[in-house]
Motif scaffolding. Structure first.
Motif, short mmCIF file in Angstrom:
data_model
loop_
_atom_site.label_atom_id
_atom_site.label_comp_id
_atom_site.label_asym_id
_atom_site.label_seq_id
_atom_site.Cartn_x
_atom_site.Cartn_y
_atom_site.Cartn_z
N ASN A 88 0.83 -1.22 0.00
CA ASN A 88 0.00 0.00 0.00
C ASN A 88 0.85 1.26 0.00
O ASN A 88 0.61 2.20 0.76
N ILE A 89 1.84 1.27 -0.86
CA ILE A 89 2.84 2.33 -0.79
C ILE A 89 2.58 3.42 -1.82
O ILE A 89 2.13 3.16 -2.93
N GLU A 90 2.84 4.65 -1.42
CA GLU A 90 2.92 5.79 -2.33
C GLU A 90 4.21 6.52 -2.03
O GLU A 90 4.58 6.70 -0.86
N PHE A 91 4.91 6.94 -3.07
CA PHE A 91 6.21 7.55 -2.84
C PHE A 91 6.55 8.52 -3.97
O PHE A 91 6.03 8.42 -5.08
N CYS A 92 7.43 9.46 -3.66
CA CYS A 92 7.99 10.38 -4.64
C CYS A 92 9.45 10.01 -4.86
O CYS A 92 10.16 9.64 -3.91
N LEU A 93 9.90 10.12 -6.11
CA LEU A 93 11.28 9.76 -6.46
C LEU A 93 11.98 10.92 -7.14
O LEU A 93 11.37 11.65 -7.93
N LEU A 94 13.25 11.06 -6.84
CA LEU A 94 14.11 12.00 -7.57
C LEU A 94 15.39 11.27 -7.94
O LEU A 94 16.07 10.72 -7.07
N ALA A 95 15.69 11.25 -9.23
CA ALA A 95 16.96 10.73 -9.72
C ALA A 95 17.71 11.89 -10.34
O ALA A 95 17.16 12.64 -11.16
N ILE A 96 18.97 12.07 -9.95
CA ILE A 96 19.74 13.23 -10.42
C ILE A 96 21.21 12.87 -10.52
O ILE A 96 21.74 12.16 -9.65
N ASN A 97 21.87 13.32 -11.58
CA ASN A 97 23.28 12.99 -11.75
C ASN A 97 24.17 14.06 -11.11
O ASN A 97 23.71 15.12 -10.67
N ASP A 98 25.46 13.77 -11.04
CA ASP A 98 26.42 14.67 -10.40
C ASP A 98 26.40 16.07 -11.01
O ASP A 98 26.51 17.07 -10.30
N GLU A 99 26.26 16.14 -12.33
CA GLU A 99 26.38 17.42 -13.02
C GLU A 99 25.30 18.42 -12.61
O GLU A 99 25.51 19.63 -12.69
N ASN A 100 24.16 17.94 -12.17
CA ASN A 100 23.07 18.83 -11.80
C ASN A 100 23.03 19.17 -10.32
O ASN A 100 22.18 19.94 -9.88
N LEU A 101 23.96 18.62 -9.55
CA LEU A 101 24.01 18.91 -8.12
C LEU A 101 24.91 20.10 -7.83
O LEU A 101 25.97 20.26 -8.47
N GLN A 102 24.51 20.92 -6.88
CA GLN A 102 25.40 21.97 -6.42
C GLN A 102 26.64 21.31 -5.80
O GLN A 102 26.53 20.32 -5.08
N PRO A 103 27.83 21.85 -6.09
CA PRO A 103 29.06 21.23 -5.58
C PRO A 103 29.06 20.99 -4.08
O PRO A 103 29.54 19.96 -3.61
N GLU A 104 28.50 21.92 -3.32
CA GLU A 104 28.45 21.76 -1.86
C GLU A 104 27.63 20.55 -1.47
O GLU A 104 28.01 19.77 -0.57
N TYR A 105 26.50 20.35 -2.15
CA TYR A 105 25.62 19.22 -1.83
C TYR A 105 26.25 17.91 -2.28
O TYR A 105 26.12 16.89 -1.59
N LEU A 106 26.90 17.93 -3.44
CA LEU A 106 27.57 16.72 -3.91
C LEU A 106 28.64 16.28 -2.93
O LEU A 106 28.76 15.09 -2.60
N LYS A 107 29.40 17.24 -2.41
CA LYS A 107 30.45 16.92 -1.46
C LYS A 107 29.85 16.32 -0.18
O LYS A 107 30.37 15.33 0.36
#
Length: 285
Positions: A88-107
């Motif tokens: 009975n699951i409902e969920f939200c998903l986000l898939a994102i590659n390194d290039e679209n991440l802010q450098p601070e968040y990637l680190k």
């Protein structure tokens, strides 16, 4: 245990997500239709899940999690995982590659240890749900002239909310010691170089410090010396390949940088308490 393939399947973003971002909301019916979700695989992107309703059972790098709503789940690139069960699951998903991440968040994502799923209180669940809704709406506005910029900004805002939850749970503070800084730098270097570099001296040289000081820092913050972490990272990758592929032990040893197959076999036995073949044949189900 499901049949093994020659190598661990790696899921990449589909061609329709050529911008390096995919975001959406899904009911259980969609998950049931996907055989891939139930088979062990890894991604070459960062995968964020907001479980809004229901109960799920994940296996992530040999750890099993029983997750109740509402919860956050983060799966890092190359982590081997599968969905064992969902109800009975409902969920939200986000898939994102390194290039679209802010450098601070990637680190920060690279620095956090394998992240366990986190339960949310009503306040944080409401805030993250709204952020997800914004991302989903912007993802559908493909005719917008600032489409990619606005989508990236909104997704990075969402990821900052994820990160704030993980950092809060890990009780990180703004001021960290020199030991912590060195230990983090070592772990980042280890993740990138564990196949090539097997000696503490390799990492000490990379960080421009002595081996003894590196060991002091790492042992102070983790309780274990540098050699232990090197061996554990190698063995984790060996376990992934043994369990999820049909490569021979000798092939795996060679892939992980060990020309001496006998040495690798002894190391695996010493570290895990069983031979590589015993581990392979063990039924985790």
């Amino acid at each position: 245990m499901a049949g093994r393939s020659k190598s661990i399947p790696v899921k990449t973003l589909d061609k329709e997500f050529d911008k390096g971002i995919a975001v959406g909301k899904y009911p259980i019916a969609d998950l049931q239709l996907s055989e891939e979700a139930g088979n062990s695989h890894r991604h070459d992107y960062h995968f964020f899940i907001l479980q809004e309703k229901g109960t799920s059972h994940f296996e992530i790098d040999f750890e099993r999690y029983h997750i109740k709503k509402p919860s956050l789940i983060y799966i890092a690139p190359n982590q081997v995982h599968r969905v064992l069960k969902a109800e009975n699951i409902e969920f939200c998903l986000l898939a994102i590659n390194d290039e679209n991440l802010q450098p601070e968040y990637l680190k920060l994502l690279q620095e956090i240890p394998p992240a366990k799923p986190l339960s949310l209180n009503s306040k944080h669940f409401s805030l993250i749900s709204l952020a997800f809704l914004l991302c989903i709406n912007l993802f559908q506005e493909k005719e917008n002239k600032l489409y990619l910029s606005s989508l990236k900004d909104s997704c990075n805002t969402l990821i900052s909310l994820f990160l704030s939850q993980y950092l809060e749970k890990s009780k990180q503070v703004d001021t960290i010691s020199r030991f912590d800084l060195v230990s983090k730098a070592f772990k980042l270097a280890l993740e990138k170089n564990f196949i090539k570099n097997k000696r503490p001296a390799d990492y000490a040289q990379n960080l421009n410090i002595s081996v003894s000081y590196l060991n002091e820092c790492v042992k102070n913050t983790t309780g274990f010396p540098v050699t232990y972490h090197i061996q554990q990272r190698v063995i984790l990758e060996a376990k992934r390949l043994l369990y999820h592929s049909d490569k021979s032990v000798k092939e795996i040893a060679d892939e992980l940088g060990y020309e001496d197959y006998a040495y690798f076999s002894r190391l695996f036995n010493k570290t895990t308490g069983m031979t590589a073949l015993t581990f392979r044949n063990k039924n985790h189900d």
